[in-house]
Enzyme design. Structure first.
Site, mmCIF file in Angstrom:
data_model
loop_
_atom_site.group_PDB
_atom_site.id
_atom_site.type_symbol
_atom_site.label_atom_id
_atom_site.label_comp_id
_atom_site.label_asym_id
_atom_site.label_seq_id
_atom_site.Cartn_x
_atom_site.Cartn_y
_atom_site.Cartn_z
ATOM 1 N N LEU A 98 36.885 51.516 43.811
ATOM 2 C CA LEU A 98 36.146 51.869 42.607
ATOM 3 C C LEU A 98 34.824 51.117 42.522
ATOM 4 O O LEU A 98 33.855 51.613 41.962
ATOM 5 C CB LEU A 98 36.981 51.562 41.360
ATOM 6 C CG LEU A 98 38.273 52.366 41.191
ATOM 7 C CD1 LEU A 98 39.000 51.898 39.948
ATOM 8 C CD2 LEU A 98 37.980 53.851 41.117
ATOM 9 N N GLY A 99 34.790 49.924 43.040
ATOM 10 C CA GLY A 99 33.572 49.123 42.955
ATOM 11 C C GLY A 99 33.743 47.798 43.655
ATOM 12 O O GLY A 99 34.863 47.396 44.002
ATOM 13 N N ARG A 100 32.612 47.136 43.885
ATOM 14 C CA ARG A 100 32.626 45.829 44.537
ATOM 15 C C ARG A 100 31.913 44.827 43.649
ATOM 16 O O ARG A 100 30.901 45.146 43.031
ATOM 17 C CB ARG A 100 31.936 45.891 45.896
ATOM 18 C CG ARG A 100 32.558 46.874 46.878
ATOM 19 C CD ARG A 100 31.812 46.871 48.205
ATOM 20 N NE ARG A 100 32.263 47.937 49.091
ATOM 21 C CZ ARG A 100 33.321 47.856 49.883
ATOM 22 N NH1 ARG A 100 34.019 46.732 49.909
ATOM 23 N NH2 ARG A 100 33.669 48.864 50.656
ATOM 24 N N ALA B 175 33.339 38.617 43.483
ATOM 25 C CA ALA B 175 34.624 37.961 43.717
ATOM 26 C C ALA B 175 35.564 38.807 44.561
ATOM 27 O O ALA B 175 36.539 38.288 45.099
ATOM 28 C CB ALA B 175 35.296 37.621 42.390
ATOM 29 N N GLY B 176 35.281 40.093 44.686
ATOM 30 C CA GLY B 176 36.175 40.934 45.460
ATOM 31 C C GLY B 176 35.919 42.404 45.238
ATOM 32 O O GLY B 176 34.871 42.805 44.735
ATOM 33 N N THR B 177 36.909 43.212 45.598
ATOM 34 C CA THR B 177 36.805 44.666 45.536
ATOM 35 C C THR B 177 37.866 45.212 44.595
ATOM 36 O O THR B 177 39.002 44.737 44.578
ATOM 37 C CB THR B 177 37.013 45.273 46.943
ATOM 38 O OG1 THR B 177 36.093 44.677 47.848
ATOM 39 C CG2 THR B 177 36.798 46.773 46.918
ATOM 40 N N VAL B 178 37.472 46.211 43.799
ATOM 41 C CA VAL B 178 38.401 46.825 42.860
ATOM 42 C C VAL B 178 38.801 48.200 43.385
ATOM 43 O O VAL B 178 37.946 49.013 43.744
ATOM 44 C CB VAL B 178 37.779 46.946 41.455
ATOM 45 C CG1 VAL B 178 38.763 47.611 40.494
ATOM 46 C CG2 VAL B 178 37.394 45.578 40.934
ATOM 47 N N LYS C 18 42.341 44.449 41.610
ATOM 48 C CA LYS C 18 41.204 43.635 42.028
ATOM 49 C C LYS C 18 41.654 42.733 43.168
ATOM 50 O O LYS C 18 42.424 41.785 42.977
ATOM 51 C CB LYS C 18 40.669 42.802 40.875
ATOM 52 C CG LYS C 18 39.478 41.956 41.270
ATOM 53 C CD LYS C 18 38.795 41.367 40.061
ATOM 54 C CE LYS C 18 37.545 40.635 40.466
ATOM 55 N NZ LYS C 18 36.815 40.126 39.303
ATOM 56 N N ASP D 276 32.423 34.378 31.458
ATOM 57 C CA ASP D 276 31.459 35.263 32.113
ATOM 58 C C ASP D 276 31.291 36.555 31.320
ATOM 59 O O ASP D 276 31.362 37.646 31.866
ATOM 60 C CB ASP D 276 31.893 35.569 33.545
ATOM 61 C CG ASP D 276 30.732 36.062 34.404
ATOM 62 O OD1 ASP D 276 29.571 35.719 34.103
ATOM 63 O OD2 ASP D 276 30.978 36.807 35.361
#
Length: 411
Positions: A15-17, A20-23, A36, A130
């Site tokens: 879905l997205g990057r 902190a990582g990739t979803v 995540k 954040d």
């Protein structure tokens, strides 16, 4: 290609990057989820994995309508992942980029939702650390609220704290996003609940103005502004709303409202904001160290009839620019006291008059060249005029006293 995450979940597509990582869009025993998956270098850090497990109870216990819930934490071989609720819609950054700024009623309704979520988190002892538009998701399937705003949910709880391990960051480093960092973080103090209030007030300012109050330029300059400068008033909003923003952007953490108080005050202001249009202000000028390069030519607009890009589900860490200074978990050096003291004390950058070109932009350089050409032509004309006057005066001085003067011819 699908991949297994632990024994209960399957990740189907990205879905997205984020930094902190990739979803991933995934499937679990109870249906669709967002997974995540932390970066490999983070997952291989045993100290971080230990902190990850320690935070499990607090994160799983955080349930609120305006918080993206964490369903599970998975540690399986090289995989470390958070399994979260899947929210279908868009993130607040995407909406802000599309609309540039929101009407006050919609902006306040969204921020009030986030403040409610923060109140629940703070009551449970969890500090987000954040808060920014990228981490606010808008549920497009939920009921519309004041100003046509979709319900807002705050996501990415606990990630900043997990990344900010003593082994990974020394006391001379800052973890966070420069535009939204509270002054006490810049000065190296612990991040407590008040940092989330400061960041959320920054988000509210950005939704109203289209830019953050202390952003712009080098990250070091942004950090210094948070500590040394005061926020510039925004014209066109009720004074009570402005005073609320100022209080939550106070340099002293104790002067800021608590999340529950902020949510209540914002909802009390909603009736007075109904029907107010979005503000008409432009982003303030930066002080560039050097002239920026020429702007690239504008890209061609999509062809007529071209299908619009659809977002079936929202990534839990939206954005695809890992090097952007808006990205999560940017590591920065803590400025020394003399560096912070060396900044200009007083008011932060003032918004520009709408339509005024930004210094360093192509429009600004074109206008500057025109002014230089105009001044040069005017200077040459002045020099010519002075020269002609001097020649006439010299010629007149050389004429004998008894010489006849010429007169205009009479027809």
């Amino acid at each position: 290609m699908a991949r297994k995450i632990g024994s209960r979940y399957t990740a189907h597509q990205i879905l997205g990057r984020g930094s902190a990582g990739t979803v991933w869009l995934g499937e679990g025993p109870d249906g669709p989820v967002a997974i995540k998956l932390l970066r490999e270098d983070l997952a291989s850090d045993q100290e971080l994995v230990g902190r990850f497990v320690q935070e499990r109870t607090a994160l799983l216990g955080l349930e609120h309508p305006h918080v993206v819930s964490v369903r599970d934490l998975v540690v399986d071989g090289d995989d470390v992942a958070l399994v979260m609720d899947l929210v279908r819609g868009t993130d607040l950054r995407t909406r802000l980029e599309r609309e540039r700024r929101l009407a006050p009623e919609a902006a306040v309704a969204i921020v009030a939702d986030v403040a409610d979520g923060l109140a629940a988190a703070h009551a449970a002892g969890v500090v987000h650390r954040d808060v920014k538009p990228e981490n606010v998701l808008l549920d497009m399937q939920g009921p519309l609220g004041p100003g046509g705003a979709h319900p807002a949910l705050l996501t990415d709880f606990g990630v900043a704290k997990l990344i900010d391990a003593p082994k990974r960051t020394r006391a001379t480093k800052i973890i966070g996003t420069p535009d939204y960092l509270a002054p006490e973080i810049v000065e190296g103090l612990p991040a407590r609940a008040a940092v989330d209030i400061y960041a959320l007030a920054t988000v509210l300012y950005e939704l109203l103005a289209g830019f953050t109050p202390f952003g712009g330029g080098h990250p070091g300059a942004v950090l210094r502004r948070h500590v040394t400068e005061t926020v510039v008033p925004l014209p066109g909003i009720p004074d009570e709303l402005w005073q609320l923003i100022v209080q939550c952007l106070a340099k002293a953490p104790a002067s800021r409202l608590r999340a529950s108080e902020l949510a209540t005050r914002l909802r009390e202001l909603l009736p007075a904001l109904a029907g107010l249009p979005a503000l008409e202000v432009d982003e303030p000028d930066d002080d560039p160290v050097e002239e920026p390069p020429e702007e690239p030519p504008a890209q061609a607009a999509p062809a007529a009839g071209a299908p619009a890009r659809r977002r079936g589900a929202v990534s839990l860490v939206p954005g695809t620019k890992p090097d952007s200074n808006r990205d999560t978990h940017t590591s920065m050096r803590v400025p020394a006291p003399d560096e912070l003291a060396g900044g200009a004390r007083g008011t932060a950058r003032a918004p520009r008059t709408p339509g005024t070109p930004r210094p360093g932009s192509a429009r600004h350089r074109t206008a500057a060249r025109r002014r230089r050409i105009t001044l040069s032509v005017a200077g040459l004309a002045l020099v010519a005029a002075v020269g002609a006057g001097a020649w006439w005066a010299t010629s007149a001085d050389d004429t004998p006293p008894d010489a006849p003067h010429s007169a205009p011819a009479v027809p």
